[in-house]
Design an enzyme around this catalytic site. Structure first.
Site, PDB file in Angstrom:
ATOM      1  N   ARG A  30       0.828  -1.202   0.000  1.00  0.00           N
ATOM      2  CA  ARG A  30       0.000   0.000   0.000  1.00  0.00           C
ATOM      3  C   ARG A  30       0.866   1.259   0.000  1.00  0.00           C
ATOM      4  O   ARG A  30       1.891   1.330   0.699  1.00  0.00           O
ATOM      5  CB  ARG A  30      -0.948   0.003   1.213  1.00  0.00           C
ATOM      6  CG  ARG A  30      -1.927  -1.147   1.155  1.00  0.00           C
ATOM      7  CD  ARG A  30      -3.144  -0.974   2.037  1.00  0.00           C
ATOM      8  NE  ARG A  30      -3.899  -2.230   2.059  1.00  0.00           N
ATOM      9  CZ  ARG A  30      -4.751  -2.604   1.117  1.00  0.00           C
ATOM     10  NH1 ARG A  30      -4.993  -1.819   0.088  1.00  0.00           N
ATOM     11  NH2 ARG A  30      -5.371  -3.782   1.185  1.00  0.00           N
ATOM     12  N   ASP A  31       0.408   2.235  -0.805  1.00  0.00           N
ATOM     13  CA  ASP A  31       1.112   3.518  -0.845  1.00  0.00           C
ATOM     14  C   ASP A  31       0.975   4.215   0.507  1.00  0.00           C
ATOM     15  O   ASP A  31      -0.091   4.197   1.121  1.00  0.00           O
ATOM     16  CB  ASP A  31       0.532   4.394  -1.975  1.00  0.00           C
ATOM     17  CG  ASP A  31       1.435   5.548  -2.333  1.00  0.00           C
ATOM     18  OD1 ASP A  31       1.999   5.541  -3.440  1.00  0.00           O
ATOM     19  OD2 ASP A  31       1.598   6.468  -1.494  1.00  0.00           O
ATOM     20  N   ILE A  32       2.053   4.836   0.935  1.00  0.00           N
ATOM     21  CA  ILE A  32       2.068   5.481   2.252  1.00  0.00           C
ATOM     22  C   ILE A  32       1.223   6.758   2.261  1.00  0.00           C
ATOM     23  O   ILE A  32       0.819   7.233   3.328  1.00  0.00           O
ATOM     24  CB  ILE A  32       3.543   5.764   2.660  1.00  0.00           C
ATOM     25  CG1 ILE A  32       3.706   5.847   4.158  1.00  0.00           C
ATOM     26  CG2 ILE A  32       4.096   6.991   1.967  1.00  0.00           C
ATOM     27  CD1 ILE A  32       5.158   5.792   4.614  1.00  0.00           C
ATOM     28  N   ASN A  87       4.200   6.880 -13.598  1.00  0.00           N
ATOM     29  CA  ASN A  87       4.875   8.158 -13.827  1.00  0.00           C
ATOM     30  C   ASN A  87       6.290   7.886 -14.331  1.00  0.00           C
ATOM     31  O   ASN A  87       7.075   7.238 -13.647  1.00  0.00           O
ATOM     32  CB  ASN A  87       4.921   8.964 -12.526  1.00  0.00           C
ATOM     33  CG  ASN A  87       3.540   9.313 -12.011  1.00  0.00           C
ATOM     34  OD1 ASN A  87       2.648   9.615 -12.794  1.00  0.00           O
ATOM     35  ND2 ASN A  87       3.353   9.261 -10.694  1.00  0.00           N
ATOM     36  N   VAL A  96      10.191   8.108  -7.048  1.00  0.00           N
ATOM     37  CA  VAL A  96      10.993   6.933  -6.681  1.00  0.00           C
ATOM     38  C   VAL A  96      11.406   6.253  -7.976  1.00  0.00           C
ATOM     39  O   VAL A  96      10.548   5.805  -8.757  1.00  0.00           O
ATOM     40  CB  VAL A  96      10.199   5.957  -5.780  1.00  0.00           C
ATOM     41  CG1 VAL A  96      11.051   4.735  -5.462  1.00  0.00           C
ATOM     42  CG2 VAL A  96       9.754   6.653  -4.486  1.00  0.00           C
ATOM     43  N   HIS A 100       7.476   1.117 -10.977  1.00  0.00           N
ATOM     44  CA  HIS A 100       6.278   0.763 -10.217  1.00  0.00           C
ATOM     45  C   HIS A 100       5.038   1.203 -10.960  1.00  0.00           C
ATOM     46  O   HIS A 100       5.058   2.155 -11.731  1.00  0.00           O
ATOM     47  CB  HIS A 100       6.290   1.378  -8.814  1.00  0.00           C
ATOM     48  CG  HIS A 100       6.472   2.864  -8.784  1.00  0.00           C
ATOM     49  ND1 HIS A 100       7.704   3.462  -8.937  1.00  0.00           N
ATOM     50  CD2 HIS A 100       5.588   3.872  -8.618  1.00  0.00           C
ATOM     51  CE1 HIS A 100       7.566   4.777  -8.869  1.00  0.00           C
ATOM     52  NE2 HIS A 100       6.292   5.060  -8.685  1.00  0.00           N
TER      53      HIS A 100
END
Ligand code: AMP
Ligand code: ZN
Length: 114
Positions: A30-32, A87, A96, A100
């Site tokens: 899960r994305d923070i 992205n 990052v 992903h």
């Protein structure tokens, strides 16, 4: 593993993450900073800066990322409409530089994206 790479550190277990699924070639967590009720990141276990470069260097891993993204969407029950975001480069807000895919769902989406 690339030195100083956050997602390589998560894959190695050196940084904790809320993991939701894993295969031999990819990891989902899960994305923070979630931007939707479901916001999961799917990353290849091999390091590559972007998904498109991964497709050139490790095509099997790129397919594994997309396959796991679909499995996450099924598990999260968002298959009636979810968005995959990738992205590519700082100009597209990539922060990052380990490939992903964002799996976003659980709310309406608009087009074009911001
Ligand atoms: P991007 O901007 O496309 O490179 O996406 C990177 C994503 O990683 C952002 O949505 C961040 O919120 C997310 N992120 C940063 N650090 C962490 C972390 N430790 N665990 C989970 N997600 C993170
Ligand atoms: Zn990495």
């Amino acid at each position: 593993m690339a030195e100083g790479c956050l997602f390589c550190s998560i894959i190695a277990g050196d940084v904790s993450a809320d993991k939701v699924a894993e295969t031999d070639e990819a990891l989902a967590f899960r994305d923070i900073e979630p931007q939707a009720p479901t916001h999961v990141l799917v990353v290849p276990k091999v390091h590559s800066p972007t998904l498109t470069e991964l497709a050139e260097s490790h095509p099997d891993a790129a397919v594994a990322v997309l396959t796991l993204a679909r499995a996450v969407a099924v598990d999260e029950k968002i298959t009636d409409g979810y968005r995959l975001v990738c992205n590519n480069g700082a100009g597209a807000q990539q922060t990052v530089f380990h490939a992903h895919v964002h799996v976003l769902g659980g709310r309406p989406f608009t087009w074009p994206p911001g």
